[in-house]
Design a protein around this motif. Structure first.
Motif, PDB file in Angstrom:
ATOM      1  N   HIS A   1      91.057  59.896  14.759  1.00  0.00           N
ATOM      2  CA  HIS A   1      90.604  59.524  13.419  1.00  0.00           C
ATOM      3  C   HIS A   1      89.205  58.939  13.469  1.00  0.00           C
ATOM      4  O   HIS A   1      88.783  58.334  14.453  1.00  0.00           O
ATOM      5  CB  HIS A   1      91.576  58.551  12.753  1.00  0.00           C
ATOM      6  N   ALA A   2      88.479  59.132  12.361  1.00  0.00           N
ATOM      7  CA  ALA A   2      87.186  58.469  12.167  1.00  0.00           C
ATOM      8  C   ALA A   2      87.491  57.109  11.557  1.00  0.00           C
ATOM      9  O   ALA A   2      88.167  57.030  10.533  1.00  0.00           O
ATOM     10  CB  ALA A   2      86.297  59.291  11.249  1.00  0.00           C
ATOM     11  N   ASN A   3      87.002  56.051  12.181  1.00  0.00           N
ATOM     12  CA  ASN A   3      87.411  54.729  11.710  1.00  0.00           C
ATOM     13  C   ASN A   3      86.328  53.684  11.935  1.00  0.00           C
ATOM     14  O   ASN A   3      85.477  53.811  12.821  1.00  0.00           O
ATOM     15  CB  ASN A   3      88.709  54.309  12.407  1.00  0.00           C
TER      16      ASN A   3
ATOM     17  N   MET B   1      83.857  52.571  14.856  1.00  0.00           N
ATOM     18  CA  MET B   1      82.645  53.105  14.216  1.00  0.00           C
ATOM     19  C   MET B   1      82.318  54.495  14.739  1.00  0.00           C
ATOM     20  O   MET B   1      81.160  54.871  14.950  1.00  0.00           O
ATOM     21  CB  MET B   1      81.453  52.161  14.412  1.00  0.00           C
ATOM     22  N   ALA B   2      83.381  55.292  14.927  1.00  0.00           N
ATOM     23  CA  ALA B   2      83.230  56.633  15.474  1.00  0.00           C
ATOM     24  C   ALA B   2      84.542  57.381  15.311  1.00  0.00           C
ATOM     25  O   ALA B   2      85.581  56.795  14.976  1.00  0.00           O
ATOM     26  CB  ALA B   2      82.850  56.569  16.957  1.00  0.00           C
ATOM     27  N   VAL B   3      84.491  58.683  15.537  1.00  0.00           N
ATOM     28  CA  VAL B   3      85.714  59.461  15.697  1.00  0.00           C
ATOM     29  C   VAL B   3      86.275  59.133  17.068  1.00  0.00           C
ATOM     30  O   VAL B   3      85.577  59.268  18.081  1.00  0.00           O
ATOM     31  CB  VAL B   3      85.434  60.968  15.572  1.00  0.00           C
ATOM     32  N   ALA B   4      87.517  58.675  17.114  1.00  0.00           N
ATOM     33  CA  ALA B   4      88.094  58.196  18.365  1.00  0.00           C
ATOM     34  C   ALA B   4      89.549  58.635  18.485  1.00  0.00           C
ATOM     35  O   ALA B   4      90.216  58.937  17.492  1.00  0.00           O
ATOM     36  CB  ALA B   4      88.009  56.673  18.446  1.00  0.00           C
ATOM     37  N   VAL B   5      90.029  58.659  19.720  1.00  0.00           N
ATOM     38  CA  VAL B   5      91.431  58.940  20.033  1.00  0.00           C
ATOM     39  C   VAL B   5      92.047  57.668  20.587  1.00  0.00           C
ATOM     40  O   VAL B   5      91.451  57.004  21.452  1.00  0.00           O
ATOM     41  CB  VAL B   5      91.555  60.084  21.055  1.00  0.00           C
ATOM     42  N   GLU B   6      93.232  57.309  20.090  1.00  0.00           N
ATOM     43  CA  GLU B   6      93.928  56.141  20.605  1.00  0.00           C
ATOM     44  C   GLU B   6      95.431  56.319  20.386  1.00  0.00           C
ATOM     45  O   GLU B   6      95.854  57.159  19.571  1.00  0.00           O
ATOM     46  CB  GLU B   6      93.435  54.870  19.922  1.00  0.00           C
TER      47      GLU B   6
END
Length: 288
Positions: free
Chosen positions: A248-250, A254-259
């Motif tokens: 998600h972009a969040n 402050m970026a598109v990230a995977v978690e």
């Protein structure tokens, strides 16, 4: 404006409205909009005709729009892609024809003045930007409106990527931008929209619209999820990379990230959007 009409999607103001809204809204006059197309690499659509007004969304080259009014260098317009209404810079508009034949499939590419990579580029185009091709010279498409784009960075307009999530994965690290929907900056729903569109699927612009329109709701809980499932909060959306990880972009990264989804759910519940409101699955891999 009647409450059943979403102002984001309704081309109406007290002084004028789309002629198709006659009888549904009150306006001093009703007009038939004119067709136009975005002729610059990208442009902001704002909620008010002011350079400092909030960014609602973005358009990219090739996007079709309907223009209802032009005043003080701003066009009151509606985007054909998702119906969003707002104010665009007048300078971003070009003629409706020729219609695009190809779109950018790379994260971004350059427009050159000649079919030569050593020439200084004149513009850059983002993923999803579209253009009309007027022929090919070597490894470059010649654009109908001038300039050249490396052919390996573009696909026919009707080409559909086989995996929308793979498109989102390519955008990991893209900076977060409220209202952004280009490979230079994205918000949460912009990431979902551009990923689904590259896969040939129609997708609304905002998270609440996507939650109402896309797929079917799954039973409550975080078990049994699969790649592509959409997780919604009040004001936020992400896409499952697999059974346990969210992309998600969040604003936290402050970026598109995977978690891990569990980590995101806990943090978001505590610090921002509250609890998950729904999880939706595309019907047979497509938007319902």
């Amino acid at each position: 404006m009647p409450p059943e009409l979403d102002p984001r999607l309704t081309p109406a103001r007290p002084d004028l409205a789309d002629i198709r809204l006659r009888g549904q809204v009150e306006a001093a006059r009703f007009v038939e909009g004119r067709r136009a197309r975005i002729a610059v690499p990208s442009a902001p659509l704002r909620r008010r005709p002011e350079p400092q007004a909030g960014l609602d969304t973005e358009v990219v080259m090739g996007d079709a729009v309907t223009v209802y009014d032009v005043s003080q260098n701003f066009a009151f317009a509606q985007i054909a892609r998702d119906g969003y209404v707002g104010y665009l810079p007048e300078a971003a508009l070009g003629p409706a024809d020729p219609a695009p034949t190809h779109r950018v499939a790379a994260l971004r590419t350059f427009v050159y003045p000649a079919p030569d990579l050593k020439r200084p580029h004149v513009a850059h185009l983002s993923l999803g930007a579209a253009f009309a091709v007027d022929g090919r010279e070597g490894e470059y498409w010649r654009l109908a409106n001038g300039g050249y784009v490396f052919a390996g960075h573009a696909v026919p307009l009707d080409h559909a990527e086989p995996d929308a999530v793979a498109v989102a994965e390519r955008l990991v690290g893209t900076p977060y931008l409220w209202g952004g929907r280009t490979s230079l900056g994205l918000d949460c729903s912009g990431l979902v929209q551009i990923s689904l569109e590259c896969a040939g699927l129609t997708c609304p612009r905002d998270a609440d619209q996507q939650e109402r329109a896309l797929g079917t709701a799954l039973p409550p809980g975080l078990d049994g999820l699969r790649r592509g499932d959409l997780v919604f909060w009040k004001g936020h959306v992400g896409m499952m990379l697999d059974a346990t990880r969210l992309i998600h972009a969040n604003g936290h990264h402050m970026a598109v990230a995977v978690e891990p989804l569990a980590v995101a759910v806990e943090r978001i519940a505590e610090k921002s959007f509250g609890a998950v409101t729904s999880i939706r699955r595309w019907a047979d891999g497509a938007a319902a």
